[in-house]
Design a protein around this motif. Structure first.
Motif, PDB file in Angstrom:
ATOM      1  N   LEU A 190     -31.561 -24.975 -11.154  1.00 23.15           N
ATOM      2  CA  LEU A 190     -30.615 -24.267 -10.288  1.00 23.15           C
ATOM      3  C   LEU A 190     -30.380 -22.856 -10.813  1.00 23.15           C
ATOM      4  O   LEU A 190     -30.325 -21.885 -10.037  1.00 23.15           O
ATOM      5  N   ARG A 191     -30.225 -22.745 -12.110  1.00 22.14           N
ATOM      6  CA  ARG A 191     -30.033 -21.421 -12.720  1.00 22.14           C
ATOM      7  C   ARG A 191     -31.215 -20.517 -12.409  1.00 22.14           C
ATOM      8  O   ARG A 191     -31.039 -19.317 -12.130  1.00 22.14           O
ATOM      9  N   THR A 192     -32.406 -21.058 -12.455  1.00 22.29           N
ATOM     10  CA  THR A 192     -33.597 -20.251 -12.210  1.00 22.29           C
ATOM     11  C   THR A 192     -33.628 -19.724 -10.781  1.00 22.29           C
ATOM     12  O   THR A 192     -34.015 -18.571 -10.537  1.00 22.29           O
ATOM     13  N   VAL A 193     -33.223 -20.543  -9.807  1.00 24.10           N
ATOM     14  CA  VAL A 193     -33.150 -20.067  -8.421  1.00 24.10           C
ATOM     15  C   VAL A 193     -32.179 -18.898  -8.317  1.00 24.10           C
ATOM     16  O   VAL A 193     -32.444 -17.909  -7.629  1.00 24.10           O
ATOM     17  N   ARG A 194     -31.057 -19.000  -9.040  1.00 25.47           N
ATOM     18  CA  ARG A 194     -30.040 -17.948  -8.972  1.00 25.47           C
ATOM     19  C   ARG A 194     -30.429 -16.714  -9.774  1.00 25.47           C
ATOM     20  O   ARG A 194     -30.344 -15.586  -9.270  1.00 25.47           O
ATOM     21  N   VAL A 195     -30.875 -16.911 -11.006  1.00 21.52           N
ATOM     22  CA  VAL A 195     -31.027 -15.789 -11.934  1.00 21.52           C
ATOM     23  C   VAL A 195     -32.434 -15.204 -11.908  1.00 21.52           C
ATOM     24  O   VAL A 195     -32.599 -13.975 -11.867  1.00 21.52           O
ATOM     25  N   ASN A 196     -33.445 -16.054 -11.965  1.00 25.94           N
ATOM     26  CA  ASN A 196     -34.821 -15.575 -12.079  1.00 25.94           C
ATOM     27  C   ASN A 196     -35.474 -15.319 -10.722  1.00 25.94           C
ATOM     28  O   ASN A 196     -36.121 -14.290 -10.528  1.00 25.94           O
ATOM     29  N   TYR A 197     -35.329 -16.258  -9.796  1.00 25.13           N
ATOM     30  CA  TYR A 197     -35.972 -16.097  -8.493  1.00 25.13           C
ATOM     31  C   TYR A 197     -35.135 -15.263  -7.525  1.00 25.13           C
ATOM     32  O   TYR A 197     -35.681 -14.688  -6.586  1.00 25.13           O
ATOM     33  N   GLU A 198     -33.830 -15.228  -7.738  1.00 30.62           N
ATOM     34  CA  GLU A 198     -32.912 -14.534  -6.817  1.00 30.62           C
ATOM     35  C   GLU A 198     -33.166 -15.000  -5.382  1.00 30.62           C
ATOM     36  O   GLU A 198     -33.342 -14.191  -4.464  1.00 30.62           O
ATOM     37  N   ALA A 199     -33.160 -16.318  -5.228  1.00 26.29           N
ATOM     38  CA  ALA A 199     -33.512 -16.910  -3.934  1.00 26.29           C
ATOM     39  C   ALA A 199     -32.416 -17.823  -3.406  1.00 26.29           C
ATOM     40  O   ALA A 199     -32.692 -18.764  -2.651  1.00 26.29           O
ATOM     41  N   GLU A 200     -31.173 -17.558  -3.770  1.00 26.16           N
ATOM     42  CA  GLU A 200     -30.085 -18.400  -3.271  1.00 26.16           C
ATOM     43  C   GLU A 200     -29.960 -18.319  -1.748  1.00 26.16           C
ATOM     44  O   GLU A 200     -29.715 -19.328  -1.081  1.00 26.16           O
ATOM     45  N   LYS A 201     -30.110 -17.140  -1.199  1.00 24.90           N
ATOM     46  CA  LYS A 201     -29.986 -16.988   0.253  1.00 24.90           C
ATOM     47  C   LYS A 201     -31.132 -17.689   0.970  1.00 24.90           C
ATOM     48  O   LYS A 201     -30.921 -18.427   1.949  1.00 24.90           O
ATOM     49  N   GLU A 202     -32.349 -17.483   0.504  1.00 25.70           N
ATOM     50  CA  GLU A 202     -33.522 -18.024   1.173  1.00 25.70           C
ATOM     51  C   GLU A 202     -33.551 -19.546   1.141  1.00 25.70           C
ATOM     52  O   GLU A 202     -34.043 -20.192   2.079  1.00 25.70           O
ATOM     53  N   THR A 203     -33.060 -20.149   0.075  1.00 27.81           N
ATOM     54  CA  THR A 203     -33.042 -21.603  -0.038  1.00 27.81           C
ATOM     55  C   THR A 203     -31.748 -22.217   0.499  1.00 27.81           C
ATOM     56  O   THR A 203     -31.613 -23.444   0.536  1.00 27.81           O
ATOM     57  N   GLY A 204     -30.806 -21.365   0.876  1.00 26.05           N
ATOM     58  CA  GLY A 204     -29.514 -21.866   1.324  1.00 26.05           C
ATOM     59  C   GLY A 204     -28.601 -22.297   0.199  1.00 26.05           C
ATOM     60  O   GLY A 204     -27.511 -22.833   0.450  1.00 26.05           O
ATOM     61  N   MET A 205     -29.004 -22.072  -1.041  1.00 32.48           N
ATOM     62  CA  MET A 205     -28.190 -22.522  -2.167  1.00 32.48           C
ATOM     63  C   MET A 205     -26.805 -21.890  -2.145  1.00 32.48           C
ATOM     64  O   MET A 205     -25.823 -22.506  -2.589  1.00 32.48           O
TER      65      MET A 205
END
Length: 233
Positions: A190-205
């Motif tokens: 989860l941290r990686t989606v937020r911090v490394n990938y910056e994909a919270e919006k795209e994944t709906g996270m």
């Protein structure tokens, strides 16, 4: 009686202390899982950074002698079963082993044990592979692919998995109710989606209230903060 010197990997990455667990890692989400567990358990260990972008590390005979799948992390425990040194790879196996070794963060028996393991396997079989594909297509080389279908597929599957987790967390601070190896497995991704990938919006996270609060709780733990830094340099 075996010793650490029996493991070829120790010839390339010599132990600083012969009597403590040796960790071969990098601060990727998979590497962070094990370093967080070691920090949470308070086990002594030596950390050795393995560069996954350097064939002189990851694909050397010494590293492959411990992990023939050439992935991090891997461990060598000088005090393994029956007091004999043992090497181990695959994060799920390592987390279960350390839980059994220390008696922490994994119930010893009964339904609670298997519920914890099932969520660990859920991460291993779903969250890790699918989120990894999100990273590839959203942040890394896959961005160059013009066809949007692969990217959309993995965004949607990540969103589905996050929905599963969000529902499981309703009314709970942790995945099974008690902080466990399941959380140490899921939290770094989860941290990686937020911090490394910056994909919270795209994944709906960013829309999953329970997941957001859960990740904040996870990242607030001092052992998690220490574990994230292991393998960084």
């Amino acid at each position: 009686m075996g010793t650490l010197s029996d493991f070829p990997i120790t010839r390339r990455w010599p132990p600083r202390r012969d009597d403590v667990l040796q960790l071969y890692t990098l601060n990727t989400p998979n590497g962070i899982k094990v370093s967080v567990m070691l920090e949470e358990c308070g086990l002594e260990y030596d950390a050795h950074r393995i560069s996954i972008g350097d064939p002189e590390d990851q694909f050397t005979p010494e590293f492959l002698s411990l992990n023939p799948n050439n992935k991090i992390p891997a461990i060598v425990d000088p005090d393994g079963p029956e007091g004999q040194p043992m090497g181990l790879f695959e994060t799920g196996a390592i987390l279960i082993y350390l839980g059994d070794k220390t008696g922490k963060f994994l119930p010893k028996s009964g339904a609670a044990r298997y519920h914890t393991i099932q969520w660990l396997m859920w991460q291993m079989g779903g969250v890790g592979p699918m989120f990894g594909q999100v990273g590839f297509f959203h942040r890394y080389k896959g961005r160059e692919i013009e066809d949007p279908r692969p990217r959309t597929r993995y965004y949607n599957e990540a969103r589905r998995l996050l929905g599963v987790l969000d529902r499981q967390l309703e009314g709970r601070d942790w995945i099974t109710g008690e902080y466990s190896i399941a959380d140490m497995s899921v939290g770094p991704w989860l941290r990686t989606v937020r911090v490394n990938y910056e994909a919270e919006k795209e994944t709906g996270m960013d829309t999953f209230r329970n997941v957001q609060a859960y990740l904040d709780r996870f990242l607030a733990r001092p052992a998690v903060q220490r574990g994230i830094e292991v393998g960084a340099a």
